[in-house]
Design an enzyme around this catalytic site. Structure first.
Site, mmCIF file in Angstrom:
data_model
loop_
_atom_site.group_PDB
_atom_site.id
_atom_site.type_symbol
_atom_site.label_atom_id
_atom_site.label_comp_id
_atom_site.label_asym_id
_atom_site.label_seq_id
_atom_site.Cartn_x
_atom_site.Cartn_y
_atom_site.Cartn_z
ATOM 1 N N ASP A 102 83.581 96.053 8.802
ATOM 2 C CA ASP A 102 83.360 96.578 10.151
ATOM 3 C C ASP A 102 82.207 97.571 10.130
ATOM 4 O O ASP A 102 81.962 98.237 9.118
ATOM 5 C CB ASP A 102 84.615 97.283 10.661
ATOM 6 C CG ASP A 102 85.767 96.331 10.915
ATOM 7 O OD1 ASP A 102 85.518 95.118 11.017
ATOM 8 O OD2 ASP A 102 86.911 96.811 11.005
ATOM 9 N N GLN A 103 81.530 97.710 11.245
ATOM 10 C CA GLN A 103 80.372 98.601 11.321
ATOM 11 C C GLN A 103 80.707 100.016 10.859
ATOM 12 O O GLN A 103 79.930 100.645 10.143
ATOM 13 C CB GLN A 103 79.831 98.646 12.756
ATOM 14 C CG GLN A 103 78.595 99.534 12.904
ATOM 15 C CD GLN A 103 78.010 99.494 14.307
ATOM 16 O OE1 GLN A 103 78.541 98.831 15.195
ATOM 17 N NE2 GLN A 103 76.908 100.176 14.516
#
Length: 276
Positions: free
Chosen positions: A120-121
């Site tokens: 995930d970012q």
């Protein structure tokens, strides 16, 4: 050729055109890898079967300094910082881990890289890419049997969790990209194991290992337990934290070509240590 009695220091003195003091400093600073693992002891024993490498300089791109944790002819592993996308989106094409590492490899060898998995970012930690399509297919087609360890550190809300536990559910996703958990066996099976390492200030520090790697899996499972990850507004966290408190710190796998066991470890983020 290395024999069983060689130390890491002896081997590097023989093979590197550097002084003994410089080599000692490199070892102490964590610049030497043996089979993908950082070794800081000069008397560490090495054999002819071990792969000894010098950790390359980090990739510098705009405001990011991205450490290279492992690299060979087939694979490259980096430590992705929190806030950096893994791959492009409709809004951002270039400021991604894939784009940055792709440029780095292309400048060295004019080769492409291939995505094996994602973070995930807002999650930091180990992210690995393949340098050719053959190794990409070998790893992706056999990911669960090749990858032995997927370890994460997390800071979650509140205390009181059992010292160890497993969450086993099935995950589905809404049209608005919110992942939710169910025990109805509809969706993608997700298995998360956790161990409590410490508790402090209404926060629990967890060591987490995955049997499956689904989108937002850890975040959803922690919310389901009533202990969302600090900084995870999307999945119910109410405490303020500088970022999503989730870090992929350990990836261990059998190299599809050499058949060696590769163990890659990333240090805990400084903000985790400061909070604890």
């Amino acid at each position: 050729m290395r024999n069983e009695s060689k130390t890491l220091l002896e081997y590097l003195i023989e093979t590197q055109n550097k002084s003994k003091n410089v080599i000692k400093t490199m070892i102490q600073n964590g610049s030497i890898l043996v089979d993908g693992k950082t070794v800081t002891k000069a008397n560490y024993p090495v054999s002819m079967k071990d792969l000894v490498t010098i950790k390359p300089k980090p990739i510098v791109y705009q405001n990011y300094e991205i450490p290279i944790l492992y690299e060979d002819q087939e694979l490259i592993a980096i430590e992705k910082p929190a806030g950096l996308l893994t791959i492009a989106t409709s809004k951002e094409k270039e400021l991604t881990a894939y784009h940055i590492v792709s440029n780095y490899i292309y400048q060295k060898s004019h080769k492409r890289i291939f995505i094996l998995h994602r973070l995930d970012q807002e999650t930091s930690g180990i992210l690995i890419f393949a340098k050719n399509e053959k190794i990409k297919n070998l790893l992706q087609d056999n990911w669960n049997s090749i990858v032995r360890v997927r370890g994460y550190y997390a800071l979650v809300e509140e205390t009181g969790l059992p010292k160890k536990g497993t969450i086993h559910t099935w995950l589905q996703e809404t049209k608005t990209h919110i992942v939710y958990s169910s025990k109805s066996k509809i969706g993608k099976e997700a298995i998360t194991h956790y161990q409590v390492l410490s508790e402090k200030k209404a926060v629990t520090f967890l060591n987490i290992h995955l049997d499956t790697g689904r989108k937002n899996q850890i975040r959803v499972h922690m919310k389901e337990l009533g202990h969302p990850i600090l900084g995870d507004i999307k999945y119910g966290n109410k405490k303020t934290f500088s970022r999503l408190a989730l870090h992929a710190y350990h990836l261990e796998f059998v190299h599809p070509i050499t058949k060696k066991n590769i163990s890659i470890v990333s240090e805990m983020p400084e903000c985790f240590l400061s909070y604890l």
